[in-house]
Design a protein around this motif. Structure first.
Motif, mmCIF file in Angstrom:
data_model
loop_
_atom_site.group_PDB
_atom_site.id
_atom_site.type_symbol
_atom_site.label_atom_id
_atom_site.label_comp_id
_atom_site.label_asym_id
_atom_site.label_seq_id
_atom_site.Cartn_x
_atom_site.Cartn_y
_atom_site.Cartn_z
ATOM 1 N N ARG A 140 0.800 -1.099 0.009
ATOM 2 C CA ARG A 140 0.058 0.002 -0.019
ATOM 3 C C ARG A 140 0.744 1.216 -0.060
ATOM 4 O O ARG A 140 0.203 2.412 0.177
ATOM 5 C CB ARG A 140 -0.820 -0.095 1.330
ATOM 6 C CG ARG A 140 -1.997 -1.058 0.941
ATOM 7 C CD ARG A 140 -3.154 -1.195 2.141
ATOM 8 N NE ARG A 140 -2.820 0.147 3.143
ATOM 9 C CZ ARG A 140 -3.269 0.053 4.604
ATOM 10 N NH1 ARG A 140 -3.671 -1.050 5.177
ATOM 11 N NH2 ARG A 140 -3.054 1.167 5.337
ATOM 12 N N SER A 141 2.300 1.121 -0.117
ATOM 13 C CA SER A 141 3.158 2.063 -0.041
ATOM 14 C C SER A 141 2.864 3.229 1.145
ATOM 15 O O SER A 141 2.915 4.390 0.974
ATOM 16 C CB SER A 141 3.313 2.894 -1.400
ATOM 17 O OG SER A 141 4.202 3.815 -1.326
ATOM 18 N N THR A 142 2.811 2.486 2.419
ATOM 19 C CA THR A 142 2.373 3.376 3.535
ATOM 20 C C THR A 142 3.106 2.942 4.846
ATOM 21 O O THR A 142 3.344 1.671 5.016
ATOM 22 C CB THR A 142 0.926 2.847 4.050
ATOM 23 O OG1 THR A 142 -0.199 3.544 2.617
ATOM 24 C CG2 THR A 142 0.265 3.863 5.003
ATOM 25 N N LEU A 143 3.679 4.089 5.509
ATOM 26 C CA LEU A 143 4.273 3.612 6.825
ATOM 27 C C LEU A 143 3.165 3.559 7.913
ATOM 28 O O LEU A 143 2.368 4.695 7.795
ATOM 29 C CB LEU A 143 5.257 4.903 6.981
ATOM 30 C CG LEU A 143 6.025 4.703 8.458
ATOM 31 C CD1 LEU A 143 6.794 3.422 8.396
ATOM 32 C CD2 LEU A 143 6.785 5.971 8.922
ATOM 33 N N LEU A 144 3.113 2.457 8.424
ATOM 34 C CA LEU A 144 2.106 2.163 9.538
ATOM 35 C C LEU A 144 2.895 2.476 10.928
ATOM 36 O O LEU A 144 3.717 1.960 11.071
ATOM 37 C CB LEU A 144 1.616 0.672 9.610
ATOM 38 C CG LEU A 144 1.040 0.117 8.340
ATOM 39 C CD1 LEU A 144 0.768 -1.248 8.436
ATOM 40 C CD2 LEU A 144 -0.002 1.123 7.865
ATOM 41 N N VAL A 145 2.181 3.592 11.472
ATOM 42 C CA VAL A 145 2.446 3.520 12.985
ATOM 43 C C VAL A 145 1.548 2.709 13.713
ATOM 44 O O VAL A 145 0.513 3.243 14.115
ATOM 45 C CB VAL A 145 2.346 5.372 13.346
ATOM 46 C CG1 VAL A 145 2.720 5.351 14.607
ATOM 47 C CG2 VAL A 145 3.121 6.028 12.265
ATOM 48 N N GLN A 146 2.170 1.623 14.373
ATOM 49 C CA GLN A 146 1.420 0.561 15.009
ATOM 50 C C GLN A 146 0.951 1.151 16.157
ATOM 51 O O GLN A 146 -0.218 0.755 16.903
ATOM 52 C CB GLN A 146 2.118 -0.718 14.950
ATOM 53 C CG GLN A 146 2.527 -1.221 13.635
ATOM 54 C CD GLN A 146 1.459 -2.054 13.019
ATOM 55 O OE1 GLN A 146 0.642 -1.095 12.378
ATOM 56 N NE2 GLN A 146 1.360 -3.061 12.627
ATOM 57 N N SER A 147 1.924 1.745 16.844
ATOM 58 C CA SER A 147 1.612 2.538 18.313
ATOM 59 C C SER A 147 2.474 3.810 18.463
ATOM 60 O O SER A 147 3.411 3.990 17.781
ATOM 61 C CB SER A 147 1.697 1.497 19.359
ATOM 62 O OG SER A 147 3.220 1.277 19.534
ATOM 63 N N ALA A 148 1.791 4.681 19.424
ATOM 64 C CA ALA A 148 2.495 5.809 19.546
ATOM 65 C C ALA A 148 2.377 6.150 21.025
ATOM 66 O O ALA A 148 1.184 6.249 21.483
ATOM 67 C CB ALA A 148 1.896 6.988 18.876
ATOM 68 N N TRP A 149 3.534 6.458 21.709
ATOM 69 C CA TRP A 149 3.420 6.652 23.208
ATOM 70 C C TRP A 149 4.043 7.979 23.651
ATOM 71 O O TRP A 149 5.223 8.075 23.119
ATOM 72 C CB TRP A 149 4.030 5.304 23.884
ATOM 73 C CG TRP A 149 3.272 4.122 23.656
ATOM 74 C CD1 TRP A 149 3.736 3.089 22.372
ATOM 75 C CD2 TRP A 149 2.053 3.490 24.049
ATOM 76 N NE1 TRP A 149 2.714 2.215 22.437
ATOM 77 C CE2 TRP A 149 1.896 2.184 23.591
ATOM 78 C CE3 TRP A 149 1.468 3.671 25.206
ATOM 79 C CZ2 TRP A 149 0.965 1.295 23.850
ATOM 80 C CZ3 TRP A 149 0.256 2.856 25.601
ATOM 81 C CH2 TRP A 149 0.173 1.616 25.097
ATOM 82 N N TRP A 150 3.783 8.445 24.700
ATOM 83 C CA TRP A 150 4.347 9.596 25.160
ATOM 84 C C TRP A 150 5.267 9.057 26.391
ATOM 85 O O TRP A 150 4.648 7.887 27.212
ATOM 86 C CB TRP A 150 3.384 10.746 25.863
ATOM 87 C CG TRP A 150 2.506 11.394 24.895
ATOM 88 C CD1 TRP A 150 1.477 11.611 24.980
ATOM 89 C CD2 TRP A 150 3.220 12.350 23.956
ATOM 90 N NE1 TRP A 150 0.954 12.380 23.719
ATOM 91 C CE2 TRP A 150 2.165 12.781 22.872
ATOM 92 C CE3 TRP A 150 4.483 12.522 23.560
ATOM 93 C CZ2 TRP A 150 2.374 13.782 22.059
ATOM 94 C CZ3 TRP A 150 4.836 13.684 22.421
ATOM 95 C CH2 TRP A 150 3.668 13.993 21.887
ATOM 96 N N GLU A 151 6.482 9.671 26.594
ATOM 97 C CA GLU A 151 7.219 9.387 27.751
ATOM 98 C C GLU A 151 7.126 10.449 28.685
ATOM 99 O O GLU A 151 6.990 11.486 28.350
ATOM 100 C CB GLU A 151 8.755 9.170 27.344
ATOM 101 C CG GLU A 151 8.966 7.929 26.832
ATOM 102 C CD GLU A 151 9.073 6.653 27.602
ATOM 103 O OE1 GLU A 151 9.563 6.516 28.667
ATOM 104 O OE2 GLU A 151 8.047 5.734 27.150
ATOM 105 N N ARG A 152 7.107 9.981 30.042
ATOM 106 C CA ARG A 152 6.989 11.049 31.175
ATOM 107 C C ARG A 152 8.441 12.132 30.708
ATOM 108 O O ARG A 152 9.389 11.469 30.676
ATOM 109 C CB ARG A 152 7.261 10.367 32.457
ATOM 110 C CG ARG A 152 8.301 9.680 32.896
ATOM 111 C CD ARG A 152 8.278 9.111 34.417
ATOM 112 N NE ARG A 152 9.159 8.157 34.489
ATOM 113 C CZ ARG A 152 10.605 8.186 34.741
ATOM 114 N NH1 ARG A 152 11.018 9.549 34.512
ATOM 115 N NH2 ARG A 152 11.482 7.482 34.900
#
Length: 130
Positions: A60-72
């Motif tokens: 699909r010519s797509t970068l999948l961001v499977q998860s995204a998290w903030w750090e403290r």
């Protein structure tokens, strides 16, 4: 192929420099993963602000961001105000570097909605098994 020695050195340095517990979860059973299959730290200026788990969907010519998290933030200091915009720019650069045309953001992680908003990205559901 992964070099275990490099991983352990990176993990040790991340802990010493940033008080950051870095663990690759590729060998952790999927239901027990905390951040994703191969989550990577996100460094902005001198601050580790988050983690992202990326996967290239070449069909699909797509970068999948499977998860995204903030750090403290370290020592109670706030993250840079433009952190989410800078993460979005870095993800666009990563997609271009991989020859991918678009970025899609999953719904897993406490930063996923903000990252998707900064990118104006389409969303996808989390794939099982990885």
């Amino acid at each position: 192929m992964r070099d275990a020695g490099v991983y352990w050195r990176i993990r040790d340095r991340a802990a010493r420099l940033f008080d950051f517990d870095y663990r690759i979860e590729i060998y952790t059973p999927a239901p027990q993963r905390r951040f994703g299959y191969d989550s990577l730290p996100v460094l902005i200026d001198d601050d580790l602000v988050g983690r992202v788990d990326l996967k290239a969907d070449r069909g699909r010519s797509t970068l999948l961001v499977q998860s995204a998290w903030w750090e403290r933030p370290a020592a109670g200091a706030p993250h840079p105000r433009d952190a989410v915009e800078r993460i979005g720019a870095a993800l666009r650069d990563a997609a271009r570097w991989q020859g991918l045309e678009s970025v899609s953001v999953g719904r897993w992680g406490d930063a996923a909605d903000e990252v998707a908003g900064a990118l104006g990205a389409v969303r996808h559901e989390r794939a099982t098994g990885r």
